[in-house]
Design an enzyme around this catalytic site. Structure first.
Site, PDB file in Angstrom:
ATOM      1  N   GLY A  56       5.738  14.042 119.621  1.00  0.00           N
ATOM      2  CA  GLY A  56       6.731  15.152 120.018  1.00  0.00           C
ATOM      3  C   GLY A  56       6.785  16.264 119.202  1.00  0.00           C
ATOM      4  O   GLY A  56       5.860  16.229 117.963  1.00  0.00           O
ATOM      5  N   GLY A  85       5.072  10.480 112.711  1.00  0.00           N
ATOM      6  CA  GLY A  85       5.980  10.349 111.570  1.00  0.00           C
ATOM      7  C   GLY A  85       6.632  11.413 110.994  1.00  0.00           C
ATOM      8  O   GLY A  85       7.084  12.340 111.558  1.00  0.00           O
ATOM      9  N   CYS A 136       6.956  24.527 113.704  1.00  0.00           N
ATOM     10  CA  CYS A 136       7.787  23.707 114.763  1.00  0.00           C
ATOM     11  C   CYS A 136       8.555  24.576 115.753  1.00  0.00           C
ATOM     12  O   CYS A 136       9.634  24.418 116.387  1.00  0.00           O
ATOM     13  CB  CYS A 136       8.831  22.912 113.713  1.00  0.00           C
ATOM     14  SG  CYS A 136       8.227  22.004 112.360  1.00  0.00           S
TER      15      CYS A 136
END
Length: 232
Positions: A91, A174, A192
């Site tokens: 993700g 992770g 991000c």
């Protein structure tokens, strides 16, 4: 530095069992780990989950410099200088890994009905606690993953990223904690996918150099305990 954290060759990762979590210390500076090797270690950890033990594997390392793009990444968020980006099945969006950043891959099978969002909250709380060990106050922001700092009078700054994948109940990929890394790579892309906040490191927030190998023992202690809870 404790015995669990060693500066090793990325091809000779030692295995240490804590409770039912297998700890793999893959390498820290100067023994930086290629990103492809990190993927191989995760694949091997997934294969080990087919046996009765352990309940999972925690891989900690420091990567060679690399940009990666999660499933929700958009072309306009990629590096503007044409630097190659590795697509991955986690993700999140585009991020950077490299020297000075601590990366942890918890490869575990979540217990029944343990939700993905709850697992992310567990990881965030572990990071907040670890940052507190170094005198840094980490905060969470509604609607955004990762761990942040709020310098007085300044916009929020992110110092830890989370990007995971869950397939058939097994977690891969992770978290990454900016410890002592340069922030220059983050200026060439949209970290991000966030345009209204900054990026920082534990070292800048604490006012002293904090290397990944210094943070790793505290992270592995807290995270292995947390992983034992979510897998049983």
């Amino acid at each position: 530095m404790t015995s669990e954290v060693t500066t090793t060759s990325p091809l000779s990762a030692p295995h240490i069992t804590r409770a039912n979590i297998d700890l793999v210390c893959a390498g820290f500076s100067p023994g930086l780990v290629p990103y492809e090797r990190g993927l191989e270690l995760q694949e091997a950890a997934v294969e080990r989950l087919s046996s009765s033990t352990p309940d999972g594997t925690l891989i900690v390392l420091e990567h060679e410099a690399v940009y990666t793009a999660g499933r929700r990444s958009r072309p306009e968020e990629f590096p503007t200088d044409g630097t190659p980006v590795v697509p991955v099945d986690r993700g999140g969006k585009v991020t950077w890994h490299g020297p000075g950043q601590l990366v942890a891959y918890p490869v575990v099978r979540l217990r029944n009905r343990f939700a993905l969002v709850d697992f992310v909250r567990v990881l965030e709380q572990v990071i907040v606690d670890v940052a507190g060990d170094f005198g840094v106050e980490g905060v969470l922001i509604d609607g955004r993953t990762g761990v942040w700092a709020r310098p007085e009078g300044l916009p929020a700054e992110k110092f830890a990223q989370i990007g995971i994948r869950v397939s058939e109940g097994i977690v891969t990929h992770g978290l990454a904690i900016n410890c002592s890394n340069s922030l220059a790579p983050f200026k060439s892309f949209v970290p991000c996918g966030i345009t209204d906040a900054g990026v920082t490191t534990l070292s800048r927030l604490a006012g002293r150099t904090i290397a990944p190998s210094e943070v790793a023992p505290r992270l592995t202690a807290r995270l292995t305990a947390a992983l034992t809870e979510v897998t049983q």
